[in-house]
Design an enzyme around this catalytic site. Structure first.
Site, PDB file in Angstrom:
ATOM      1  N   LYS A 103      72.166  14.610  39.403  1.00  0.00           N
ATOM      2  CA  LYS A 103      70.587  15.172  38.778  1.00  0.00           C
ATOM      3  C   LYS A 103      70.510  13.290  38.241  1.00  0.00           C
ATOM      4  CE  LYS A 103      68.132  16.342  34.399  1.00  0.00           C
ATOM      5  NZ  LYS A 103      68.407  16.756  33.110  1.00  0.00           N
ATOM      6  N   GLY A 164      63.676  17.117  25.336  1.00  0.00           N
ATOM      7  CA  GLY A 164      63.492  17.267  24.080  1.00  0.00           C
ATOM      8  C   GLY A 164      62.598  18.019  22.587  1.00  0.00           C
ATOM      9  N   ALA A 191      62.901  20.097  31.626  1.00  0.00           N
ATOM     10  CA  ALA A 191      63.002  19.756  30.418  1.00  0.00           C
ATOM     11  C   ALA A 191      61.282  20.160  29.422  1.00  0.00           C
ATOM     12  CB  ALA A 191      62.750  17.927  30.493  1.00  0.00           C
ATOM     13  N   GLY A 192      61.727  20.420  28.668  1.00  0.00           N
ATOM     14  CA  GLY A 192      60.079  20.550  27.625  1.00  0.00           C
ATOM     15  C   GLY A 192      60.079  21.950  27.674  1.00  0.00           C
ATOM     16  N   ASN A 213      68.672  22.894  27.894  1.00  0.00           N
ATOM     17  CA  ASN A 213      69.434  23.065  27.288  1.00  0.00           C
ATOM     18  C   ASN A 213      69.220  23.110  26.329  1.00  0.00           C
ATOM     19  OD1 ASN A 213      72.220  19.918  27.427  1.00  0.00           O
ATOM     20  ND2 ASN A 213      71.245  21.805  25.533  1.00  0.00           N
ATOM     21  N   SER A 214      67.896  22.399  25.053  1.00  0.00           N
ATOM     22  CA  SER A 214      68.062  21.970  24.045  1.00  0.00           C
ATOM     23  C   SER A 214      67.340  23.614  23.597  1.00  0.00           C
ATOM     24  CB  SER A 214      66.692  20.972  23.727  1.00  0.00           C
ATOM     25  OG  SER A 214      67.445  19.659  23.837  1.00  0.00           O
TER      26      SER A 214
END
Lengths: 267, 67
Positions: A103, A164, A191-192, A213-214
């Site tokens: 990645k 995040g 992301a986001g 992830n977050s």
């Protein structure tokens, strides 16, 4: 049901959810969340660590868990600020993790962690020549996506919004433009993503997968949230494959108008 | 003795050590790591022939959680 298998990086997978391994309350919670999410690709990273490992005897509990799960690992180049740093990190990751997947993440701004498109394209070109399967993290800019495709990327991972942030898809129209321009590339929103409906929205746009992830790790209950994302991704993909109706600028009743009661014509 | 930076920390080590010997001297025990010197990757099969020099910036990286 059509959406059973898909191909990415030379692998045939059933889950379209890619999940990060960071920020969980504990390694056990991470393991449970990954399992229930159904994800078959998990992102990992490389960092400097104390010489004794995290148990003082050279052990690395996190990595032992991931290895035991039998899933694909996708190492990242997080923390890189230049093509050179990203290339070196990718080469180190290939040796440590035993995979040519990377990645590619080259940060161009420390405040919003926006990827540096110039360095990302430069690094992607070198890494592809070195035999890597590059998963580039990029913005939702169509021209950057073109440049990445030009240097040989088969996968492109535009952001939904800042890493995040949990803000979801800032520019769905931009994401859609990339999808339309590159029907044959594997596209993953990375992301986001903050909540399951964001993942569903990305999948409804025709994206092949979502990476997050977050949103799971920072939920009140990460394991339950992992299950919610599993369902959300499947729902979005099925919705896309089923063909979403066209929006209309006017109301249109769904109940038949013929035979409507209490209406009488006198003239 | 020579001075090198290992993972951002200045260390004094014997002159003429190769990477294998450096890892032993540092008592680095993590299983599964990779090495870069002056931001250039050093593959594992080059450890014996790569000698550490005064002023080298050495990074030894191991797996961690990532997003």
């Amino acid at each position: 049901m059509k959406s059973e298998k898909w191909e990415i990086g030379g692998k045939s997978l059933s889950s379209r959810l890619l999940i990060g391994s960071a920020l969980y309350p504990s390694p056990a919670n991470m393991e449970d969340a990954i399992k229930i999410s159904g994800a078959q690709i998990v992102t990992v990273s490389l960092r400097r660590q104390a010489a004794g490992g995290n148990d003082g005897a050279g052990g690395n509990a996190f990595w032992e868990i991931i290895k035991s799960m039998g899933i694909e690992v996708l190492p990242n180049t997080a923390g890189s600020h230049s093509a050179k740093e990203a290339i070196t990190t990718a080469q180190m990751a290939r040796e440590v993790f035993g995979t040519n997947w990377i990645k590619l993440e080259v940060i161009g701004d420390q405040y919003n962690l926006q990827p540096d498109p110039f360095e990302t394209v430069k690094a992607a070109e070198v890494l592809i020549k070195e035999g890597f399967e590059v998963f580039p993290y990029t913005t939702d800019d169509l021209v950057v996506a073109k440049r990445l495709a030009d240097v040989g990327c088969k996968i492109i991972m535009p952001w939904g919004s800042m890493i995040g942030s949990g803000k979801g898809l800032m520019n769905p129209d931009n994401l859609l433009a990339i999808r339309k321009q590159f029907p044959d590339l594997q596209l993953v929103v990375d992301a986001g993503i903050g909540k399951p409906s964001h993942a569903t929205q990305a999948m409804e746009l025709g994206y092949d997968g979502v990476l997050l992830n977050s949103a799971i790790a920072l939920a009140q209950d990460p394991v339950m949230m992992a299950d919610a994302f599993r369902v959300a991704v499947v729902a979005g993909r099925l919705g896309y494959e089923a063909g979403v109706m066209k929006e209309r600028e006017f109301a249109s009743p769904s109940t038949p108008t013929v035979g409507t009661p209490f209406w009488h014509q006198f003239t | 003795m020579i001075k090198v930076s290992v993972n951002g920390e200045v260390k004094e080590i014997a002159e003429g050590l190769n990477i294998h010997q450096l890892i032993e001297a540092l008592d680095y025990r993590i299983k599964g790591f990779a090495v870069a010197i002056n931001t250039t990757f050093v593959p594992i099969d080059s450890y014996d022939k790569t000698v550490v020099e005064d002023g080298d910036l050495i990074d030894i990286l191991a797996p961690v959680q990532g997003g």
